[in-house]
Design a protein around this motif. Structure first.
Motif, PDB file in Angstrom:
ATOM      1  N   SER A 297      -4.895  -0.271   5.518  1.00 28.08           N
ATOM      2  CA  SER A 297      -3.680  -0.699   6.209  1.00 28.08           C
ATOM      3  C   SER A 297      -2.518  -0.851   5.242  1.00 28.08           C
ATOM      4  CB  SER A 297      -3.929  -2.030   6.924  1.00 28.08           C
ATOM      5  OG  SER A 297      -4.070  -3.077   5.982  1.00 28.08           O
ATOM      6  N   ARG A 298      -1.309  -0.730   5.770  1.00 28.88           N
ATOM      7  CA  ARG A 298      -0.123  -0.887   4.930  1.00 28.88           C
ATOM      8  C   ARG A 298      -0.113  -2.269   4.281  1.00 28.88           C
ATOM      9  NH1 ARG A 298       5.508   0.675   7.605  1.00 28.88           N
ATOM     10  NH2 ARG A 298       4.337   2.639   7.668  1.00 28.88           N
ATOM     11  N   GLU A 299      -0.561  -3.271   5.018  1.00 30.70           N
ATOM     12  CA  GLU A 299      -0.568  -4.639   4.499  1.00 30.70           C
ATOM     13  C   GLU A 299      -1.521  -4.806   3.321  1.00 30.70           C
ATOM     14  OE1 GLU A 299      -1.170  -9.250   6.115  1.00 30.70           O
ATOM     15  OE2 GLU A 299      -1.788  -7.548   7.365  1.00 30.70           O
ATOM     16  N   SER A 300      -2.519  -3.944   3.225  1.00 26.12           N
ATOM     17  CA  SER A 300      -3.544  -4.123   2.190  1.00 26.12           C
ATOM     18  C   SER A 300      -3.055  -3.762   0.792  1.00 26.12           C
ATOM     19  CB  SER A 300      -4.789  -3.296   2.534  1.00 26.12           C
ATOM     20  OG  SER A 300      -4.536  -1.909   2.415  1.00 26.12           O
ATOM     21  N   TYR A 301      -1.885  -3.120   0.695  1.00 23.90           N
ATOM     22  CA  TYR A 301      -1.330  -2.748  -0.606  1.00 23.90           C
ATOM     23  C   TYR A 301      -0.230  -3.746  -0.972  1.00 23.90           C
ATOM     24  CZ  TYR A 301      -3.741   1.643   0.431  1.00 23.90           C
ATOM     25  OH  TYR A 301      -4.684   2.582   0.756  1.00 23.90           O
ATOM     26  N   ASP A 302      -0.605  -4.745  -1.731  1.00 24.32           N
ATOM     27  CA  ASP A 302       0.335  -5.817  -2.056  1.00 24.32           C
ATOM     28  C   ASP A 302      -0.044  -6.407  -3.418  1.00 24.32           C
ATOM     29  OD1 ASP A 302       1.844  -8.182  -2.260  1.00 24.32           O
ATOM     30  OD2 ASP A 302       1.889  -8.447  -0.090  1.00 24.32           O
ATOM     31  N   PRO A 303       0.459  -5.825  -4.514  1.00 20.30           N
ATOM     32  CA  PRO A 303       0.062  -6.292  -5.850  1.00 20.30           C
ATOM     33  C   PRO A 303       0.311  -7.779  -6.089  1.00 20.30           C
ATOM     34  CG  PRO A 303       1.179  -4.180  -6.008  1.00 20.30           C
ATOM     35  CD  PRO A 303       1.333  -4.637  -4.589  1.00 20.30           C
ATOM     36  N   ALA A 304       1.404  -8.313  -5.560  1.00 22.53           N
ATOM     37  CA  ALA A 304       1.691  -9.735  -5.774  1.00 22.53           C
ATOM     38  C   ALA A 304       0.641 -10.604  -5.089  1.00 22.53           C
ATOM     39  CB  ALA A 304       3.086 -10.070  -5.253  1.00 22.53           C
ATOM     40  N   ARG A 305       0.284 -10.236  -3.880  1.00 26.77           N
ATOM     41  CA  ARG A 305      -0.750 -10.988  -3.153  1.00 26.77           C
ATOM     42  C   ARG A 305      -2.100 -10.849  -3.848  1.00 26.77           C
ATOM     43  NH1 ARG A 305      -1.691  -9.494   3.063  1.00 26.77           N
ATOM     44  NH2 ARG A 305       0.360 -10.453   3.306  1.00 26.77           N
ATOM     45  N   GLU A 306      -2.377  -9.659  -4.343  1.00 28.48           N
ATOM     46  CA  GLU A 306      -3.652  -9.430  -5.022  1.00 28.48           C
ATOM     47  C   GLU A 306      -3.755 -10.261  -6.308  1.00 28.48           C
ATOM     48  OE1 GLU A 306      -3.608  -5.025  -3.031  1.00 28.48           O
ATOM     49  OE2 GLU A 306      -3.201  -5.219  -5.174  1.00 28.48           O
ATOM     50  N   ALA A 307      -2.646 -10.356  -7.027  1.00 26.15           N
ATOM     51  CA  ALA A 307      -2.642 -11.176  -8.236  1.00 26.15           C
ATOM     52  C   ALA A 307      -2.810 -12.655  -7.893  1.00 26.15           C
ATOM     53  CB  ALA A 307      -1.341 -10.959  -9.005  1.00 26.15           C
ATOM     54  N   GLU A 308      -2.185 -13.092  -6.813  1.00 25.40           N
ATOM     55  CA  GLU A 308      -2.322 -14.482  -6.383  1.00 25.40           C
ATOM     56  C   GLU A 308      -3.768 -14.785  -5.989  1.00 25.40           C
ATOM     57  OE1 GLU A 308      -0.154 -17.540  -3.232  1.00 25.40           O
ATOM     58  OE2 GLU A 308      -0.559 -15.466  -2.612  1.00 25.40           O
ATOM     59  N   LEU A 309      -4.394 -13.840  -5.283  1.00 25.10           N
ATOM     60  CA  LEU A 309      -5.790 -14.017  -4.899  1.00 25.10           C
ATOM     61  C   LEU A 309      -6.672 -14.111  -6.140  1.00 25.10           C
ATOM     62  CD1 LEU A 309      -8.101 -14.075  -2.821  1.00 25.10           C
ATOM     63  CD2 LEU A 309      -8.047 -11.561  -2.823  1.00 25.10           C
ATOM     64  N   TRP A 310      -6.436 -13.241  -7.107  1.00 22.30           N
ATOM     65  CA  TRP A 310      -7.212 -13.256  -8.352  1.00 22.30           C
ATOM     66  C   TRP A 310      -7.083 -14.611  -9.047  1.00 22.30           C
ATOM     67  CZ3 TRP A 310     -10.327  -9.646 -10.858  1.00 22.30           C
ATOM     68  CH2 TRP A 310     -10.689  -9.967 -12.170  1.00 22.30           C
ATOM     69  N   THR A 311      -5.879 -15.112  -9.133  1.00 26.87           N
ATOM     70  CA  THR A 311      -5.648 -16.389  -9.806  1.00 26.87           C
ATOM     71  C   THR A 311      -6.399 -17.520  -9.116  1.00 26.87           C
ATOM     72  OG1 THR A 311      -3.464 -15.673 -10.583  1.00 26.87           O
ATOM     73  CG2 THR A 311      -3.871 -18.045 -10.506  1.00 26.87           C
ATOM     74  N   TRP A 312      -6.363 -17.524  -7.789  1.00 28.71           N
ATOM     75  CA  TRP A 312      -7.078 -18.581  -7.051  1.00 28.71           C
ATOM     76  C   TRP A 312      -8.587 -18.439  -7.238  1.00 28.71           C
ATOM     77  CZ3 TRP A 312     -10.870 -19.131  -3.473  1.00 28.71           C
ATOM     78  CH2 TRP A 312     -11.029 -20.412  -2.939  1.00 28.71           C
ATOM     79  N   LEU A 313      -9.102 -17.225  -7.156  1.00 34.58           N
ATOM     80  CA  LEU A 313     -10.546 -17.024  -7.300  1.00 34.58           C
ATOM     81  C   LEU A 313     -11.016 -17.421  -8.692  1.00 34.58           C
ATOM     82  CD1 LEU A 313     -10.843 -13.568  -5.495  1.00 34.58           C
ATOM     83  CD2 LEU A 313     -11.783 -15.734  -4.666  1.00 34.58           C
ATOM     84  N   GLU A 314     -10.235 -17.104  -9.700  1.00 31.87           N
ATOM     85  CA  GLU A 314     -10.596 -17.501 -11.053  1.00 31.87           C
ATOM     86  C   GLU A 314     -10.622 -19.018 -11.191  1.00 31.87           C
ATOM     87  OE1 GLU A 314     -11.153 -15.485 -14.301  1.00 31.87           O
ATOM     88  OE2 GLU A 314     -12.097 -14.710 -12.498  1.00 31.87           O
TER      89      GLU A 314
END
Length: 319
Positions: A297-314
């Motif tokens: 999906s178009r929504e699935s390509y979001d580097p800023a959101r992906e980085a935020e998710l990574w930070t929270w998971l870490e």
């Protein structure tokens, strides 16, 4: 954690040259994929990461194909348990008790009847199992992967949340922040079946975000891809989904299984094995729809959101 279940005595099929660790290998399409993997890649030692009771039922079926199968028990809804299981696999690899790690398959997932279920850590269960546990496993095992290697994360076209892809069964994902999504009750009307479906669709979107971020971080020769098996009958997910899901999956989907719209576990399992083995070409970070690379999906390509998710998971992994 206990040691992996020993392989049976008998005539070996050869010395395994690589290890694949897999969740979701004890039933449905995952069991078919695991058997296909062992049949087509006899140099593989498969480590099944699953609850002890589920592994006990699946191991005899897997060992019909190859003796090179072991199990490490894990509860994917517990961060401590996932970390301990991954560390157990890492220890066996480091000691030379398992051949080099060539693959990790994160195929397990849940779809629940509300967004109120909580894990022992206080996380919303769907997000914890479908997103957090995947990250925890890869966090512990990624440094043991030896190129060429492939990581496969099973996702779903439910992340589109539209009629074309989800048949109107799943609402659109509702991404807010990882912290909010990981909290029970983080979706509107959290006690409703619709909220459970939204939590599932959102977690599958999170799985794609996670694949994109891991693709940026893994070294050359170690690929990570998302695989969408499409609508598959007989996975067992509908038992916990509530509402009419079990009726639809139990009665309507089997009829549709005679059409190209629905995959049986056997067909979907072979397609997943194709992705794991690299028979389906897919560059790192890509989304494989059944048998071919396609846009998610178009929504699935979001580097800023992906980085935020990574930070929270870490941060969650370090607590």
């Amino acid at each position: 954690m206990s040691t992996p279940t020993s392989t049976p005595t008998g005539t070996p099929t050869g010395t395994p040259t690589g290890t694949t660790a897999m969740t979701g290998a004890t039933g449905g399409l995952g069991l078919h994929a695991a058997r296909e993997l062992l049949r087509r890649a006899p140099g593989t030692h498969l480590v099944v990461l699953a609850r002890a009771s589920s592994a006990a039922r699946a191991l005899p079926l897997l060992r019909e194909v190859s003796p090179h199968v072991s199990a490490v028990p894990v509860d994917l809804a517990s961060t401590a348990d996932v970390t301990a299981a991954a560390d157990r696999v890492a220890g066996l690899l480091d000691a030379g008790d398992l051949p080099p790690l060539r693959g990790v398959v994160c195929n397990a997932g849940v779809h629940l009847d509300s967004a109120l279920h909580a894990t022992v850590d206080g996380h919303e269960t769907t997000f914890a199992v479908n997103v957090l546990s995947t990250h925890l496993l890869l966090r512990r095992l990624s440094t043991r992967l030896r190129a060429p290697a492939r990581v496969v994360v099973t996702v779903s076209d439910a992340h589109f949340g539209d009629v074309r892809h989800a048949g109107g069964v799943f609402p659109r994902p509702r991404w807010t922040t990882p912290e909010a999504l990981a909290r029970p009750g983080g979706h509107p009307r959290p006690g409703s079946v619709r909220a459970g479906r939204r939590a599932c669709a959102t977690s599958k979107l999170g799985g794609i975000h996670l694949v994109h971020e891991w693709a940026r971080r893994l070294p050359a020769g170690i690929d990570v891809v998302a695989h969408n098996p499409g609508l598959v009958v007989g996975t067992g997910l509908a038992r916990s989904a509530g509402g009419a899901a079990e009726l639809v999956v139990g009665r309507v989907v089997p009829v549709l299984a005679r059409t190209p719209l629905v995959r049986t576990p056997g067909v979907a399992g072979r397609e997943l094995a194709d992705v794991v083995l690299g028979s389906t070409p897919a560059p790192t970070g890509s989304y494989v729809h059944r048998t071919r690379v396609a846009p998610s999906s178009r929504e699935s390509y979001d580097p800023a959101r992906e980085a935020e998710l990574w930070t929270w998971l870490e941060a969650a992994a370090s607590r």
